[in-house]
Design a protein around this motif. Structure first.
Motif, mmCIF file in Angstrom:
data_model
loop_
_atom_site.group_PDB
_atom_site.id
_atom_site.type_symbol
_atom_site.label_atom_id
_atom_site.label_comp_id
_atom_site.label_asym_id
_atom_site.label_seq_id
_atom_site.Cartn_x
_atom_site.Cartn_y
_atom_site.Cartn_z
ATOM 1 N N GLN B 225 0.815 -1.217 0.000
ATOM 2 C CA GLN B 225 0.000 0.000 0.000
ATOM 3 C C GLN B 225 0.846 1.262 0.000
ATOM 4 O OE1 GLN B 225 -1.967 -0.539 3.691
ATOM 5 N NE2 GLN B 225 -3.355 -2.133 2.953
ATOM 6 N N SER B 226 2.140 1.106 0.095
ATOM 7 C CA SER B 226 2.987 2.269 0.332
ATOM 8 C C SER B 226 3.048 3.215 -0.864
ATOM 9 C CB SER B 226 4.400 1.825 0.687
ATOM 10 O OG SER B 226 4.999 1.246 -0.449
ATOM 11 N N GLY B 227 2.925 2.645 -2.069
ATOM 12 C CA GLY B 227 3.066 3.488 -3.247
ATOM 13 C C GLY B 227 4.503 3.826 -3.566
ATOM 14 N N ILE B 228 5.429 3.270 -2.776
ATOM 15 C CA ILE B 228 6.842 3.513 -3.072
ATOM 16 C C ILE B 228 7.303 2.459 -4.067
ATOM 17 C CG2 ILE B 228 9.166 3.683 -2.107
ATOM 18 C CD1 ILE B 228 7.826 4.334 0.590
ATOM 19 N N ASP B 229 7.734 2.909 -5.237
ATOM 20 C CA ASP B 229 8.097 1.987 -6.309
ATOM 21 C C ASP B 229 9.081 0.924 -5.843
ATOM 22 O OD1 ASP B 229 6.463 3.044 -8.115
ATOM 23 O OD2 ASP B 229 7.992 4.208 -9.197
ATOM 24 N N LEU B 230 10.149 1.415 -5.237
ATOM 25 C CA LEU B 230 11.219 0.504 -4.822
ATOM 26 C C LEU B 230 10.671 -0.598 -3.928
ATOM 27 C CD1 LEU B 230 14.326 0.124 -5.005
ATOM 28 C CD2 LEU B 230 14.462 1.329 -2.823
ATOM 29 N N MET B 231 9.788 -0.218 -2.992
ATOM 30 C CA MET B 231 9.199 -1.174 -2.047
ATOM 31 C C MET B 231 8.350 -2.201 -2.779
ATOM 32 S SD MET B 231 10.024 -0.678 1.039
ATOM 33 C CE MET B 231 11.074 0.484 1.841
ATOM 34 N N MET B 232 7.580 -1.723 -3.771
ATOM 35 C CA MET B 232 6.684 -2.638 -4.448
ATOM 36 C C MET B 232 7.447 -3.586 -5.362
ATOM 37 S SD MET B 232 3.826 0.252 -4.829
ATOM 38 C CE MET B 232 2.468 -0.401 -5.756
ATOM 39 N N GLN B 233 8.475 -3.068 -6.012
ATOM 40 C CA GLN B 233 9.259 -3.932 -6.899
ATOM 41 C C GLN B 233 10.048 -4.963 -6.111
ATOM 42 O OE1 GLN B 233 11.688 -1.101 -8.882
ATOM 43 N NE2 GLN B 233 9.940 -0.182 -9.959
ATOM 44 N N LYS B 234 10.514 -4.547 -4.958
ATOM 45 C CA LYS B 234 11.418 -5.411 -4.199
ATOM 46 C C LYS B 234 10.706 -6.104 -3.041
ATOM 47 C CE LYS B 234 15.294 -3.956 -6.183
ATOM 48 N NZ LYS B 234 16.661 -4.371 -6.261
ATOM 49 N N GLN B 235 9.405 -6.250 -3.158
ATOM 50 C CA GLN B 235 8.635 -6.799 -2.051
ATOM 51 C C GLN B 235 9.217 -8.121 -1.554
ATOM 52 O OE1 GLN B 235 4.580 -7.682 -2.882
ATOM 53 N NE2 GLN B 235 3.996 -7.661 -0.743
ATOM 54 N N ASP B 236 9.663 -8.933 -2.507
ATOM 55 C CA ASP B 236 10.226 -10.236 -2.150
ATOM 56 C C ASP B 236 11.429 -10.108 -1.234
ATOM 57 O OD1 ASP B 236 8.604 -12.083 -3.094
ATOM 58 O OD2 ASP B 236 9.784 -12.613 -4.882
ATOM 59 N N ASP B 237 12.181 -9.027 -1.439
ATOM 60 C CA ASP B 237 13.416 -8.865 -0.683
ATOM 61 C C ASP B 237 13.190 -8.353 0.731
ATOM 62 O OD1 ASP B 237 14.948 -9.753 -2.707
ATOM 63 O OD2 ASP B 237 15.398 -7.764 -3.518
ATOM 64 N N LEU B 238 11.967 -7.917 1.033
ATOM 65 C CA LEU B 238 11.744 -7.255 2.314
ATOM 66 C C LEU B 238 11.907 -8.207 3.491
ATOM 67 C CD1 LEU B 238 8.941 -4.704 1.528
ATOM 68 C CD2 LEU B 238 11.385 -4.368 1.777
ATOM 69 N N PHE B 239 11.489 -9.438 3.329
ATOM 70 C CA PHE B 239 11.742 -10.405 4.400
ATOM 71 C C PHE B 239 11.824 -11.786 3.794
ATOM 72 C CE2 PHE B 239 10.796 -13.276 7.878
ATOM 73 C CZ PHE B 239 11.602 -12.748 8.883
ATOM 74 N N LYS B 240 12.900 -12.489 4.134
ATOM 75 C CA LYS B 240 13.029 -13.852 3.624
ATOM 76 C C LYS B 240 13.017 -14.801 4.800
ATOM 77 C CE LYS B 240 14.933 -13.069 -0.773
ATOM 78 N NZ LYS B 240 16.041 -12.704 -1.618
ATOM 79 N N MET B 241 12.567 -15.993 4.540
ATOM 80 C CA MET B 241 12.487 -16.971 5.637
ATOM 81 C C MET B 241 13.876 -17.280 6.202
ATOM 82 S SD MET B 241 9.674 -17.484 6.753
ATOM 83 C CE MET B 241 8.238 -16.563 6.277
ATOM 84 N N THR B 242 14.892 -17.199 5.338
ATOM 85 C CA THR B 242 16.237 -17.457 5.842
ATOM 86 C C THR B 242 16.655 -16.383 6.855
ATOM 87 O OG1 THR B 242 17.025 -16.338 3.884
ATOM 88 C CG2 THR B 242 17.159 -18.728 3.885
ATOM 89 N N ASP B 243 16.049 -15.184 6.734
ATOM 90 C CA ASP B 243 16.345 -14.124 7.701
ATOM 91 C C ASP B 243 15.974 -14.579 9.109
ATOM 92 O OD1 ASP B 243 16.988 -12.765 5.513
ATOM 93 O OD2 ASP B 243 15.576 -11.103 5.790
ATOM 94 N N MET B 244 14.862 -15.296 9.191
ATOM 95 C CA MET B 244 14.387 -15.748 10.489
ATOM 96 C C MET B 244 15.453 -16.626 11.139
ATOM 97 S SD MET B 244 10.556 -16.461 10.744
ATOM 98 C CE MET B 244 9.587 -17.297 11.872
ATOM 99 N N ALA B 245 16.057 -17.486 10.339
ATOM 100 C CA ALA B 245 17.118 -18.347 10.872
ATOM 101 C C ALA B 245 18.302 -17.503 11.331
ATOM 102 C CB ALA B 245 17.560 -19.347 9.805
ATOM 103 N N ILE B 246 18.644 -16.497 10.525
ATOM 104 C CA ILE B 246 19.766 -15.621 10.908
ATOM 105 C C ILE B 246 19.444 -14.930 12.231
ATOM 106 C CG2 ILE B 246 21.034 -13.518 10.298
ATOM 107 C CD1 ILE B 246 20.685 -14.308 7.355
ATOM 108 N N LEU B 247 18.234 -14.370 12.319
ATOM 109 C CA LEU B 247 17.843 -13.635 13.526
ATOM 110 C C LEU B 247 17.856 -14.551 14.748
ATOM 111 C CD1 LEU B 247 14.933 -11.375 12.239
ATOM 112 C CD2 LEU B 247 17.329 -10.799 12.594
ATOM 113 N N LEU B 248 17.292 -15.751 14.568
ATOM 114 C CA LEU B 248 17.250 -16.678 15.693
ATOM 115 C C LEU B 248 18.662 -17.044 16.140
ATOM 116 C CD1 LEU B 248 15.406 -18.278 17.550
ATOM 117 C CD2 LEU B 248 15.558 -20.183 15.953
ATOM 118 N N GLY B 249 19.511 -17.276 15.162
ATOM 119 C CA GLY B 249 20.896 -17.602 15.481
ATOM 120 C C GLY B 249 21.562 -16.487 16.261
ATOM 121 N N VAL B 250 21.388 -15.262 15.787
ATOM 122 C CA VAL B 250 21.983 -14.118 16.480
ATOM 123 C C VAL B 250 21.408 -13.988 17.893
ATOM 124 C CG1 VAL B 250 22.148 -11.607 16.504
ATOM 125 C CG2 VAL B 250 22.501 -12.851 14.375
ATOM 126 N N ALA B 251 20.080 -14.106 17.997
ATOM 127 C CA ALA B 251 19.430 -13.950 19.300
ATOM 128 C C ALA B 251 19.942 -14.998 20.291
ATOM 129 C CB ALA B 251 17.911 -14.059 19.140
#
Ligand SMILES: Nc1ncnc2c1ncn2[C@@H]1O[C@H](COP(=O)(O)OP(=O)(O)O)[C@@H](O)[C@H]1O
Ligand SMILES: [Mg+2]
Lengths: 224, 271
Positions: B225-251
């Protein structure tokens, strides 16, 4: 070499050695000995017990407990040594957020026994100290005498080689005191457990042969 | 209430660190192509008397990666509008050769100067134009923002880590008596500190889930809903499931370090 505890010219001190409490004490305690330790308050009875369970390192002299030289013991070895000791405190030192049953089996838990074993042992031990119906209560729900019986049950849980008790019946009712003396006599007689008890008064009903140490003016003397 | 407060005091700083890390990951991914564009979009202009090959230029300086000739006819037709055909031919003959030259990596101004000198040594090369300043200012600005972001995240991380250790000390105080009693009965460190580890690991999971939830919300609800082009084009990059593993590991790493710090910082038990 059946000495469970052996002290030679033992000096104990606080404040980095500046405040000497016991000086040049020598004594041997054999397996199965029952020893009463008396003395004026502030004379160093608790201090001597502390040194025996490794809470206070000797300043000078030798102190060997269960074959370990306590002046040069690693923390791992001390940990192991303590699992063979049953320690009883005047202020009980129960874990107040645990049930009575769980408190009693702390030594079994540390030794890694299964929950099943812990549960059956808790039953047996609490029956011994006549607290069967209090298993699921918390320590602060019990009277002082009852709490100390929990403390004694905990000390006996793993059939320790040596029991170290610091004024266990200090301000308890007669019933609880008698239960506690009975248990210690039994452990000593039947399992050859070595028992050291600090007390201000040797119980009159005591039936076993025993030794008597007095701590006075920084010395440890045996009364014959 | 006190229970919840105790946990929040631990989870919030942990989340601050995780949000910082995840934000950096997302920033890195979404601006990756922009950064590449900055790096690769750069060309220098080379003017030669006679035609030149890429190999030849590479011999002069190894950073040169691409060579693209600018059509001379086009230049002439632009420059010489309304001029006779014959004149055009003459101009064409007199006109030198123009090339766009690309580099293999991002280089600083001094390195660009060196390339320029290397090329100008060759007698065939008349002129080299590097456009160094405008190129590097755009890239530098970007690199600077990225650097600031790193500093900020790093600083926040350190402050949060102190908060975590502080909270851990409060817990340790609360559990001190039990840990002392267990120690006197010969319990090993892992058993004594067991509760601390359990609580800390539980909180590490909670903090990871909450942080992931924030970014999943951004990804699936806010970005669309943001209307920001970059955000809409790169929606996939905003959060990846592998990030969750990275975050959990760091935590988990953080809380385990914190528990160890607190447990080991205590000297022998005194009554
Ligand atoms: N941790 C300590 N630091 C310094 N002095 C202590 C400490 N614990 C006990 N003392 C002192 O050592 C002496 C002996 O204490 P304690 O062994 O507790 O006596 P008792 O048990 O015979 O009453 C007392 O003077 C006491 O104040
Ligand atoms: Mg005392």
């Amino acid at each position: 070499m059946s000495n469970v505890i052996s002290a030679k010219n033992l000096t104990l001190a606080y404040d980095n050695g500046r405040k000497e409490i016991i000086k040049n004490a020598s004594f041997n305690i054999k397996k199965g000995d029952f020893v009463f330790i008396t003395g004026p308050s502030g004379s160093g009875k608790s201090t001597l017990l502390k040194s025996l369970y490794g809470q206070l390192k000797p300043k000078e002299g030798n102190l060997v407990v269960g074959g370990r030289d306590l002046a040069n013991i690693s923390s791992r070895q001390l940990q192991e040594l303590r699992t063979h000791m049953g320690i009883i405190f005047q202020d009980y030192k129960l874990i107040n957020e645990w049930t009575v049953a769980k408190n009693v089996v702390l030594p079994l838990m540390i030794a890694g026994y299964s929950l099943d074993v812990q549960e059956t042992q808790a039953h047996r031990l609490l029956k011994h100290v006549k607290l069967s119906e209090h298993a699921d209560k918390y320590p602060l729900e019990l009277s002082g005498g009852e709490q100390q019986r929990v403390g004694v049950a905990r000390a006996l849980a793993k059939n320790p080689v040596v029991i170290l008790a610091d004024e266990p019946t200090g301000n308890l009712d007669d019933y609880s005191s008698n239960v506690i003396w009975d248990l210690m006599e039994n452990a000593c007689q039947q399992l050859e457990t070595t028992v050291l008890v600090v007390t201000h008064k040797i119980p009159t009903i005591f039936s076993l042969p025993y030794r008597h140490f007095i701590i006075e003016s920084k010395g440890v003397y045996e009364v014959h | 209430m006190k229970f919840i407060k105790n946990h929040l005091m631990f989870i919030l700083p942990l989340m601050a660190i995780l949000l910082g890390i995840e934000f950096y990951l997302v920033f890195d991914r979404t601006t990756d192509s922009y950064e590449k564009g900055l790096k690769e979009g750069y060309t220098m202009l080379v003017v030669t008397k006679k035609p030149v090959t890429l190999q030849k230029l590479k011999q002069l300086n190894p950073h040169i990666a691409t060579l693209e000739a600018i059509k001379r006819e086009q230049i002439v037709s632009e420059v010489a509008q309304g001029v006779s055909k014959q004149s055009k031919k003459e101009i064409l003959a007199a006109l030198p050769y123009f090339y766009n030259v690309g580099l293999d990596s991002y280089l600083g101004t001094s390195a660009l100067e060196k390339i320029k000198k290397d090329l100008e040594k060759d007698s065939n090369i008349k002129r080299v134009e590097t456009f160094g300043s405008s190129y590097s200012s755009a890239y530098r600005l970007f690199a600077f923002i990225k650097f600031l972001l790193k500093v900020f995240i790093g600083f926040m991380g350190i402050v949060s880590l102190f908060l975590i250790i502080k909270q851990m000390e409060i817990w340790k105080y609360a559990h001190r008596e039990r840990m002392q009693v267990m120690e006197i009965f010969g319990a090993p460190l892992m058993l004594r500190a067991g509760v601390l580890f359990k609580v800390a690991i539980f909180d590490a999971f909670i903090a990871t889930l909450l942080t992931s939830a924030v970014f999943l919300y951004v990804k699936f609800v806010w970005a669309a809903q943001s209307g920001i082009d970059l955000m809409m084009q790169k929606q996939d990059d905003l959060f990846k499931m592998t990030d969750m593993a990275i975050l959990l590991g760091v935590a988990l790493l953080l809380v385990i370090v914190a528990v160890y710090t607190v447990v080991f910082s205590s000297k022998g038990v005194q009554e």
